[in-house]
Design a protein around this motif. Structure first.
Motif, short mmCIF file in Angstrom:
data_model
loop_
_atom_site.label_atom_id
_atom_site.label_comp_id
_atom_site.label_asym_id
_atom_site.label_seq_id
_atom_site.Cartn_x
_atom_site.Cartn_y
_atom_site.Cartn_z
N THR A 1 24.76 7.46 -17.83
CA THR A 1 24.56 7.65 -16.39
C THR A 1 25.74 8.40 -15.76
N ASP A 2 25.49 8.91 -14.55
CA ASP A 2 26.56 9.58 -13.80
C ASP A 2 27.69 8.61 -13.46
N GLU A 3 27.36 7.39 -13.11
CA GLU A 3 28.41 6.43 -12.75
C GLU A 3 29.30 6.12 -13.95
N TRP A 4 28.70 5.97 -15.13
CA TRP A 4 29.50 5.72 -16.34
C TRP A 4 30.41 6.90 -16.61
N ALA A 5 29.86 8.11 -16.54
CA ALA A 5 30.65 9.31 -16.82
C ALA A 5 31.84 9.41 -15.89
N LEU A 6 31.61 9.19 -14.59
CA LEU A 6 32.69 9.32 -13.61
C LEU A 6 33.76 8.25 -13.81
N ARG A 7 33.33 7.04 -14.12
CA ARG A 7 34.30 5.95 -14.35
C ARG A 7 35.15 6.21 -15.59
N HIS A 8 34.61 6.97 -16.55
CA HIS A 8 35.32 7.22 -17.80
C HIS A 8 35.96 8.60 -17.86
N GLY A 9 36.09 9.25 -16.70
CA GLY A 9 36.89 10.47 -16.63
C GLY A 9 36.16 11.76 -16.91
N TYR A 10 34.83 11.75 -16.81
CA TYR A 10 34.05 12.96 -17.06
C TYR A 10 33.47 13.51 -15.75
N VAL A 11 33.20 14.80 -15.76
CA VAL A 11 32.40 15.42 -14.70
C VAL A 11 30.95 15.12 -15.01
N SER A 12 30.23 14.54 -14.06
CA SER A 12 28.82 14.21 -14.29
C SER A 12 27.92 15.35 -13.79
N VAL A 13 26.94 15.71 -14.60
CA VAL A 13 25.96 16.73 -14.25
C VAL A 13 24.57 16.12 -14.42
N VAL A 14 23.87 15.94 -13.31
CA VAL A 14 22.53 15.35 -13.33
C VAL A 14 21.51 16.40 -12.90
N PRO A 15 20.56 16.76 -13.78
CA PRO A 15 19.46 17.62 -13.36
C PRO A 15 18.54 16.84 -12.42
N VAL A 16 18.34 17.35 -11.21
CA VAL A 16 17.55 16.68 -10.19
C VAL A 16 16.27 17.48 -9.95
N GLN A 17 15.14 16.79 -9.93
CA GLN A 17 13.89 17.48 -9.64
C GLN A 17 13.42 17.15 -8.23
N PHE A 18 12.77 18.13 -7.59
CA PHE A 18 12.31 17.88 -6.23
C PHE A 18 10.82 17.66 -6.14
N ASP A 19 10.12 17.61 -7.28
CA ASP A 19 8.76 17.09 -7.31
C ASP A 19 8.87 15.57 -7.31
N LEU A 20 8.54 14.94 -6.19
CA LEU A 20 8.73 13.49 -6.05
C LEU A 20 7.56 12.67 -6.60
N THR A 21 6.60 13.33 -7.21
CA THR A 21 5.47 12.61 -7.79
C THR A 21 5.93 11.65 -8.88
N ALA A 22 5.53 10.39 -8.78
CA ALA A 22 5.79 9.42 -9.86
C ALA A 22 4.67 9.55 -10.88
N HIS A 23 4.79 10.52 -11.76
CA HIS A 23 3.71 10.83 -12.70
C HIS A 23 3.33 9.62 -13.56
N HIS A 24 4.30 8.80 -13.89
CA HIS A 24 4.02 7.64 -14.75
C HIS A 24 3.15 6.60 -14.04
N ALA A 25 3.08 6.66 -12.70
CA ALA A 25 2.33 5.65 -11.95
C ALA A 25 0.89 6.06 -11.66
N ILE A 26 0.54 7.31 -11.92
CA ILE A 26 -0.80 7.78 -11.58
C ILE A 26 -1.88 6.96 -12.26
N LYS A 27 -1.69 6.68 -13.55
CA LYS A 27 -2.69 5.90 -14.30
C LYS A 27 -2.86 4.51 -13.67
N ASP A 28 -1.77 3.86 -13.32
CA ASP A 28 -1.84 2.51 -12.73
C ASP A 28 -2.55 2.53 -11.38
N ILE A 29 -2.25 3.51 -10.54
CA ILE A 29 -2.88 3.58 -9.22
C ILE A 29 -4.37 3.90 -9.36
N ASN A 30 -4.73 4.72 -10.33
CA ASN A 30 -6.15 5.03 -10.56
C ASN A 30 -6.94 3.82 -11.02
#
Length: 259
Positions: A225-254
């Motif tokens: 995680t980013d928090e672990w990396a920062l606490r241990h002296g690393y620069v954290s790089v997190v790829p962030v997506q702006f598609d907010l769809t919870a794709h894993h939940a579609i089956k459950d909602i259906n």
């Protein structure tokens, strides 16, 4: 024939005169033709807010005398700055948008409140490769010297390789000297949250007012995680997506009875 310089848009949420953005501009001037469109005053915590019920002003300014970059001070939010830059100021779509360097963390859940990251996300929605940078130091006297090497490296890689579709980068720097930073970790956003409180007070006229306070709680024990990396002296790089769809939940909602 001479190679055309990359066009780079620089913005932030701490305001156009903040030390963090001045550092970012300095590094970007090494890599391309730089335009700066940034708020005229601090806009921290604005998230993806835009101005719709008020006028917007955007004035050309010269913060640093005889500097190569072209700078514009905007009365609106960080997202307003990106929209105005792309639609009104720049001669073409930029090859890269960089936002920051923010004074303070935008790791973990903080990303959703961040004006710094929302500016980068807005550029990303327009198909512009984008990176948001933050340093874990809230002081206006923060030292950004140790960030320059990594800002340069990440921006250069982004210009050369592009960005995966629908993704922007959230980069956070630990508050360390250059010699103490161990390197870069590409990681996930930690599952953490704020326990919030409001400090209630009363003004001299008898009216109650509130200051938001809180405690950041990270219950994520993962070492990816980013928090672990920062606490241990690393620069954290997190790829962030702006598609907010919870794709894993579609089956459950259906599976609900929605007839």
């Amino acid at each position: 024939m001479p190679t055309k310089k990359p066009l780079i848009l620089v913005t932030n949420d701490d305001g156009i005169t903040a030390p963090g953005i001045r550092t970012l501009i300095e590094v970007m001037n090494e890599l391309g033709e730089v335009y700066v469109v940034a708020p005229d005053s601090p806009q921290s915590g604005m998230g993806h807010a835009i101005t719709i019920n008020d006028t917007l002003y955007c004035d050309k300014v010269e913060i640093t005398e005889n500097a190569p970059q072209k700078e514009f001070s905007c009365s609106g939010t960080p997202v307003d700055c990106v929209k105005l830059a792309v639609n009104e100021i720049l001669k073409r779509k930029p090859d890269l948008c960089v936002s920051g360097i923010n004074h303070g963390s935008n790791s973990s859940i903080n990303v959703i409140y961040s004006g710094t990251m929302s500016a980068a996300v807005e550029a990303g929605t327009l198909g512009i490769p984008s990176i948001g940078f933050s340093l874990l130091d809230y002081s206006l006297e923060a030292n950004f010297e140790a960030t320059k090497k990594y800002v340069r490296q990440l921006a250069k890689e982004c210009l050369e390789n592009g960005m995966p579709k629908g993704v922007v980068l959230n980069v956070n720097f630990p508050k360390l000297k250059a010699s103490e930073i161990k390197g870069i970790k590409v990681c996930r956003q930690a599952n953490a949250h704020w326990i919030e409180n409001f400090d209630k007070r009363t003004n001299p006229l008898g009216r109650d007012y509130y200051w938001l306070t809180g405690e950041f709680v990270n219950e994520d024990k993962g070492e990816d995680t980013d928090e672990w990396a920062l606490r241990h002296g690393y620069v954290s790089v997190v790829p962030v997506q702006f598609d907010l769809t919870a794709h894993h939940a579609i089956k459950d909602i259906n599976a609900w009875d929605l007839t």
